[in-house]
Structure formats: structure tokens, C-alpha cells
Design an enzyme around this catalytic site. Structure first.
Site, PDB file in Angstrom:
ATOM      1  N   HIS A 102      -3.943   3.025  -5.166  1.00  0.00           N
ATOM      2  CA  HIS A 102      -4.173   1.535  -5.061  1.00  0.00           C
ATOM      3  C   HIS A 102      -3.997   0.948  -6.431  1.00  0.00           C
ATOM      4  O   HIS A 102      -4.325  -0.408  -6.579  1.00  0.00           O
ATOM      5  CB  HIS A 102      -5.706   1.467  -4.583  1.00  0.00           C
ATOM      6  CG  HIS A 102      -5.588   0.426  -3.518  1.00  0.00           C
ATOM      7  ND1 HIS A 102      -5.041   0.645  -2.282  1.00  0.00           N
ATOM      8  CD2 HIS A 102      -6.426  -0.775  -3.594  1.00  0.00           C
ATOM      9  CE1 HIS A 102      -5.220  -0.507  -1.447  1.00  0.00           C
ATOM     10  NE2 HIS A 102      -6.217  -1.233  -2.114  1.00  0.00           N
ATOM     11  N   TYR A 138     -11.269  -7.274  -6.519  1.00  0.00           N
ATOM     12  CA  TYR A 138     -10.337  -6.844  -7.467  1.00  0.00           C
ATOM     13  C   TYR A 138     -10.295  -7.658  -8.923  1.00  0.00           C
ATOM     14  O   TYR A 138      -9.970  -7.286  -9.648  1.00  0.00           O
ATOM     15  CB  TYR A 138      -8.890  -6.785  -6.649  1.00  0.00           C
ATOM     16  CG  TYR A 138      -8.848  -5.942  -5.584  1.00  0.00           C
ATOM     17  CD1 TYR A 138      -9.578  -4.811  -5.518  1.00  0.00           C
ATOM     18  CD2 TYR A 138      -7.848  -6.213  -4.743  1.00  0.00           C
ATOM     19  CE1 TYR A 138      -9.363  -3.762  -4.366  1.00  0.00           C
ATOM     20  CE2 TYR A 138      -7.422  -5.161  -3.743  1.00  0.00           C
ATOM     21  CZ  TYR A 138      -8.538  -4.108  -3.529  1.00  0.00           C
ATOM     22  OH  TYR A 138      -8.230  -3.124  -2.488  1.00  0.00           O
ATOM     23  N   ARG A 169       0.885  -1.071  -0.048  1.00  0.00           N
ATOM     24  CA  ARG A 169      -0.065   0.065   0.031  1.00  0.00           C
ATOM     25  C   ARG A 169       0.924   1.254   0.016  1.00  0.00           C
ATOM     26  O   ARG A 169       2.036   0.988   0.453  1.00  0.00           O
ATOM     27  CB  ARG A 169      -0.956  -0.095   1.351  1.00  0.00           C
ATOM     28  CG  ARG A 169      -1.931  -1.334   1.253  1.00  0.00           C
ATOM     29  CD  ARG A 169      -2.282  -1.707   2.562  1.00  0.00           C
ATOM     30  NE  ARG A 169      -3.233  -2.749   2.706  1.00  0.00           N
ATOM     31  CZ  ARG A 169      -2.798  -3.790   2.730  1.00  0.00           C
ATOM     32  NH1 ARG A 169      -1.476  -4.021   3.120  1.00  0.00           N
ATOM     33  NH2 ARG A 169      -3.550  -5.335   2.900  1.00  0.00           N
ATOM     34  N   TRP A 223      -3.697  -9.822   1.769  1.00  0.00           N
ATOM     35  CA  TRP A 223      -4.992  -9.676   2.027  1.00  0.00           C
ATOM     36  C   TRP A 223      -5.457 -11.047   3.084  1.00  0.00           C
ATOM     37  O   TRP A 223      -4.995 -11.920   3.063  1.00  0.00           O
ATOM     38  CB  TRP A 223      -5.865  -9.899   0.634  1.00  0.00           C
ATOM     39  CG  TRP A 223      -5.811  -8.690   0.084  1.00  0.00           C
ATOM     40  CD1 TRP A 223      -6.462  -7.712   0.357  1.00  0.00           C
ATOM     41  CD2 TRP A 223      -5.247  -8.680  -1.337  1.00  0.00           C
ATOM     42  NE1 TRP A 223      -6.304  -6.544  -0.625  1.00  0.00           N
ATOM     43  CE2 TRP A 223      -5.370  -7.490  -1.894  1.00  0.00           C
ATOM     44  CE3 TRP A 223      -4.412  -9.341  -2.128  1.00  0.00           C
ATOM     45  CZ2 TRP A 223      -4.995  -6.759  -2.956  1.00  0.00           C
ATOM     46  CZ3 TRP A 223      -3.662  -9.212  -3.144  1.00  0.00           C
ATOM     47  CH2 TRP A 223      -4.225  -7.596  -3.709  1.00  0.00           C
ATOM     48  N   ARG A 267      -1.704  -2.315  -6.935  1.00  0.00           N
ATOM     49  CA  ARG A 267      -2.109  -3.579  -6.077  1.00  0.00           C
ATOM     50  C   ARG A 267      -3.182  -4.054  -7.039  1.00  0.00           C
ATOM     51  O   ARG A 267      -3.296  -5.419  -7.123  1.00  0.00           O
ATOM     52  CB  ARG A 267      -2.694  -3.253  -4.962  1.00  0.00           C
ATOM     53  CG  ARG A 267      -1.723  -3.190  -3.688  1.00  0.00           C
ATOM     54  CD  ARG A 267      -2.295  -2.405  -2.401  1.00  0.00           C
ATOM     55  NE  ARG A 267      -3.121  -3.512  -1.688  1.00  0.00           N
ATOM     56  CZ  ARG A 267      -2.866  -4.437  -1.022  1.00  0.00           C
ATOM     57  NH1 ARG A 267      -1.823  -4.739  -0.698  1.00  0.00           N
ATOM     58  NH2 ARG A 267      -4.129  -5.172  -0.549  1.00  0.00           N
TER      59      ARG A 267
END
Length: 344
Positions: free
Chosen positions: A287, A322, A170, A313, A290
Site C-alpha cells: 500500500h 493517509y 492497489r 477513493w 498509494r
């Protein structure tokens, strides 16, 4: 409310008994148990909720279930997304628990209110927002454009994007990386020792390895910026308009400054403007790496468990948001029907 809560949240005093005040004092003293982002969100929700309670002659703490139901409905009426409303409810529950009070969220009235809010949001067309993916193909294209740039900022940006994509970290986690976090494998590739992440807070930390090309780009940036002899310096630092790195050891680059790297990359790549999602995500953002890396891994057939490990995660459903579009044509029914068609 205790004095320290008043100062942090900038709220007027509340008529709470001494036991609640003591619980809140202990809560504030232990605020390091929570991430800075969680604490900021809590204070923001407290300010908004307290203002609503004051204007509507309701009690903020402890909050009655009926009042919380009306507050959540107020947020929906003012255009807040269902996910934002759920965050408000969760943080109000968190505040009550840490004050030694029964959270109003346990009431069936609040449960029904949230169920109604979520249902109305879905029926009205609300969808979970998702950052525009920054994929490996995008990284390679930018690498061609920036790898020999005379602008130090572009060399920094390229190294940053390589690390962001390769590690799936992140933005806040990337900002904390220091030169001393780097070691080398026998073949010269870079290994990063990440002290902690949003979901991994343990003394063992997290180890991330970079590819040969990403190691090369990061090494080039370190040498050009003069960071090699500065082990305590943050890995990604500001670049002055005179084309010199401003080495820093006390304060990392801010989140807006790092997100601006993605904005500059979007402009450099000349990407077309995608359809906006919830008035956001009109280009690459913090983001994006990612999301892009997760989607690339899914397309290449890596297992969900492997992708979760790379992106730290904890819940599969978070990752599935995602990669939901990637997996759309690999479902069981598609497989069944296309096999049947092939037999004919």
C-alpha cells in the site's frame, strides 16, 4: 447451513430451516457480486465465529445480540484491533441479511459493546496503522540505481514501482494488468485501460496515463521481457533465475510476490527501519505507493477531490487518514494564529 456453505467455510451443519437454507444457497451462487477479498474475509470470520460459538455453547446462525456482544468482547480480550472487530461485526451482519435474518448488530447491546471497544482502544493508545509512504523522491532514487541494471528482475521491479506510484492502483489491480491494456498517446506516453478496481466496477473501466519517464521504464521492461508480442500476457510476470521472463496468461503474480518488490526496494534504498505500527509497517509494503502518492499530491496543494479521483477513493475520511500528517500544519487555527503573529 447449506451444503455449499459448509464446503466453502468448512463448518459443520447448522439447524437452520429450509427458508434460511434457500437464502444461503442463493447467496453462495451470487458470490461473484462480491470481491474475492470480501468473500475470503467472510469465510474466515464464519470459521472463527462458529468455533467460538461451538466452544461456548452459543448459536451461530441466527446469532442472538447477547452472543454477538460476548463474541466481540472475546475478540478484544484476545488482542484484536478495534478495526478488525468492526469488520467481524459487519460481516456477521452481512451473513444474517443475506440469510433473510435480522442482524444482531441492530441491538443497542451490540452498539454499546462496539462503542466501549472503540473507546477502550483509543484510550489505551491504539492508532490506525498506515503503510510507510513510498514517495516520488524514493522512486527517483531507485530509478538512478536500477535503470541500467543487468538483472531483469530489477528492471521489472522498477517498471512496477513506476506504475504503482503513477496510477495509485492497489496491488491486486496492478497484478491484473495485461499487455493488451496498453495504448499510446500521440506523444508516445502509455495509457492503461484498467478494467475495474475495488471501488469502480463498471463497463467503462478506468483510464490511467503514465508520465514520460514511467512510460519509458515500462516500455524497457516490456521489450527486455519479450512481452510486446504477447497481448494476453500479464504485464508483470515472474523472472527465472536464468534472467528470463516467465510469460504468463492464466495466473497473475501473487500478492506476496508483488509485495516482495517493495521489500527488495526498501533494502536497495538502504532505508532505516521505522518505528513499527501495530507490529507491522516496518518498511515499504503493497500500500506504500498509494500512501506516498497521496501525500505528495497533498503537499503540492492538490484538492482532496482530485486526490480521491486519482486513488479511486469513495470516502474522504479514508483519504484523510493517509494525509492527516501532511495537513497538520495547514489548519484554520494555525493559519489564523500565524497571520496574527505576522501582524505584530
Amino acid at each position: 447451513m447449506t451444503k455449499i456453505i459448509q464446503q466453502s467455510a468448512q463448518l459443520p451443519a447448522l439447524s437452520a430451516d429450509e427458508d434460511i437454507a434457500g437464502q444461503l444457497r442463493a447467496f453462495v451462487q451470487d458470490r461473484e457480486a462480491f470481491s474475492p477479498n470480501t468473500w475470503r474475509q467472510l469465510l474466515s470470520v464464519m470459521r472463527i465465529c462458529h468455533q467460538w460459538a461451538t466452544e461456548n455453547d452459543r448459536r451461530f446462525l441466527p446469532m442472538a445480540p447477547e452472543d454477538l456482544r460476548d463474541y466481540l468482547t472475546f475478540l478484544q480480550a484476545n488482542g484484536r484491533a478495534s478495526s478488525t472487530i468492526a469488520t467481524h461485526a459487519s460481516l456477521i451482519s452481512m451473513l444474517h441479511r443475506n440469510a433473510g435474518l435480522l442482524p444482531p448488530n441492530t441491538s443497542p447491546a451490540v452498539f454499546r459493546a462496539m462503542k466501549k471497544i472503540n473507546r477502550m482502544a483509543v484510550v489505551s493508545g491504539e492508532r490506525t496503522g498506515q503503510a510507510v509512504p513510498f514517495c516520488l523522491s524514493d522512486l527517483k532514487a531507485l530509478d538512478v540505481r536500477w535503470q541500467n541494471s543487468a538483472q531483469l528482475k530489477e528492471m521489472r521491479n522498477l517498471a512496477f514501482l513506476h506504475v504503482a506510484y503513477s496510477t495509485l492502483l492497489r496491488v491486486s489491480e496492478l497484478a491484473r494488468l495485461r499487455v493488451s491494456d496498453i495504448t499510446r498517446a500521440e506523444d508516445g506516453r502509455i495509457i492503461l485501460d484498467v478494467a475495474w478496481t475495488k471501488t469502480i466496477v463498471q463497463t467503462g473501466g478506468l483510464i490511467k496515463a503514465l508520465s514520460t519517464l514511467s512510460s519509458q521504464r515500462l516500455t524497457e521492461w516490456i521489450q527486455l521481457a519479450g512481452l510486446a508480442a504477447e497481448p494476453d500476457a500479464f504485464l508483470f510476470c515472474p523472472v527465472h533465475r536464468t534472467n528470463k521472463a516467465l510469460i504468463t496468461t492464466h495466473r497473475p503474480l501473487s500478492t506476496p510476490a508483488l509485495e516482495d518488490i517493495f521489500i527488495q526496494a526498501w533494502r536497495e534504498a538502504g532505508q532505516s527501519r521505522p518505528k513499527g505500527n501495530k507490529n507491522r509497517y516496518r518498511g515499504w509494503s503493497g500500500h506504500s505507493a498509494r500512501v506516498g502518492a497521496a501525500q505528495d499530491m497533498a503537499k503540492q496543494g492538490y484538492a482532496v477531490a482530485q486526490i480521491m479521483q486519482e486513488g479511486t477513493w469513495k470516502k474522504p475520511e479514508t483519504l484523510m487518514r493517509y494525509i492527516r500528517n501532511v495537513d497538520a500544519h495547514t489548519g484554520a487555527m494555525i493559519d489564523l494564529m500565524e497571520k496574527k503573529s505576522g501582524q505584530r
